[in-house]
Design an enzyme around this catalytic site. Structure first.
Site, PDB file in Angstrom:
ATOM      1  N   TYR A 140       8.063  45.145  78.347  1.00 38.38           N
ATOM      2  CA  TYR A 140       7.880  44.639  77.079  1.00 38.38           C
ATOM      3  C   TYR A 140       6.812  43.483  77.049  1.00 38.38           C
ATOM      4  O   TYR A 140       7.170  42.310  77.099  1.00 38.38           O
ATOM      5  CB  TYR A 140       9.251  44.513  76.435  1.00 38.38           C
ATOM      6  CG  TYR A 140      10.154  45.758  76.318  1.00 38.38           C
ATOM      7  CD1 TYR A 140      10.217  46.286  75.244  1.00 38.38           C
ATOM      8  CD2 TYR A 140      10.936  46.139  77.277  1.00 38.38           C
ATOM      9  CE1 TYR A 140      10.920  47.468  74.879  1.00 38.38           C
ATOM     10  CE2 TYR A 140      11.654  47.180  77.344  1.00 38.38           C
ATOM     11  CZ  TYR A 140      11.802  47.730  76.162  1.00 38.38           C
ATOM     12  OH  TYR A 140      12.546  49.193  75.709  1.00 38.38           O
ATOM     13  N   CYS A 141       5.494  43.979  76.536  1.00 33.81           N
ATOM     14  CA  CYS A 141       4.430  42.958  76.409  1.00 33.81           C
ATOM     15  C   CYS A 141       4.345  42.470  75.163  1.00 33.81           C
ATOM     16  O   CYS A 141       3.775  43.205  74.289  1.00 33.81           O
ATOM     17  CB  CYS A 141       3.367  43.719  77.119  1.00 33.81           C
ATOM     18  SG  CYS A 141       1.726  42.663  77.117  1.00 33.81           S
ATOM     19  N   ILE A 142       4.957  41.342  74.974  1.00 35.87           N
ATOM     20  CA  ILE A 142       5.134  40.876  73.430  1.00 35.87           C
ATOM     21  C   ILE A 142       4.158  39.788  72.960  1.00 35.87           C
ATOM     22  O   ILE A 142       3.913  38.852  74.112  1.00 35.87           O
ATOM     23  CB  ILE A 142       6.537  40.475  73.367  1.00 35.87           C
ATOM     24  CG1 ILE A 142       7.768  41.575  73.745  1.00 35.87           C
ATOM     25  CG2 ILE A 142       6.856  40.125  71.975  1.00 35.87           C
ATOM     26  CD1 ILE A 142       7.482  42.846  73.061  1.00 35.87           C
TER      27      ILE A 142
END
Length: 169
Positions: A140-142
């Site tokens: 999950y690249c946030i």
């Protein structure tokens, strides 16, 4: 009805009113959000922009606590699920709980991606990829500006005490 700043802040951060009762999240107007968030966080969360890589301190942070939606305060990710992906954005192998985020197909680039949004505020957070570490193999690249960090030692004071047990040894 007059809502004080502290009561409004409590509602935005925890979904609870001053007496602790659950209250539905009411998303502020675009003008209020611009003032509350600043230009970059507004563009990321409301217009699906992306912050520059390595520009936010959360990418390198190893502190224990919760990462919550900067708009609604809803809990999204745990520091225990955070890892250094080398991409320059905060990366997590899973959300705090399955319903914390909404995933939807994103066709804005040549290849389809999976966009990640917060459930209550519908904030654009980033994207999820299938190149993360075991056991989930998800990354999950946030965007850091889409998050607010609540340190483990402040969970109770900020209304997130129910998540404290996630950080006991």
């Amino acid at each position: 009805m007059l809502v004080t700043v502290s009561a409004l802040s409590l509602l935005l951060m925890t979904g609870s009113g001053p007496s602790g009762q659950e209250m539905p999240f009411v998303k502020p107007s675009p003008a209020q959000l611009r003032l509350q968030l600043g230009e970059l966080a507004y563009r990321v969360t409301q217009e699906e922009a992306t912050e520059p890589p390595f520009s936010h301190p959360y990418a390198a942070s190893t502190a224990e606590g919760l990462y919550v939606d900067v708009v609604s305060g809803e809990p999204l990710f745990s520091s225990r699920d955070k890892f250094d992906s080398g991409t320059g954005w905060p990366s997590f192998c899973r959300p705090l709980f399955a319903e914390a985020v909404v995933e939807k197909e994103d066709h804005r680039l040549l290849r389809p991606r999976i966009e990640v949004r917060s459930r209550q505020a519908d904030s654009h957070l980033g994207h999820v990829f299938a190149d993360g570490p075991p056991p989930t193999r998800r990354r999950y690249c946030i965007n850091g500006v889409a998050l607010r960090f609540v340190p483990r030692e402040r969970l109770e004071q900020e209304g997130y005490g129910r998540w404290r047990e996630r950080f006991t040894p």
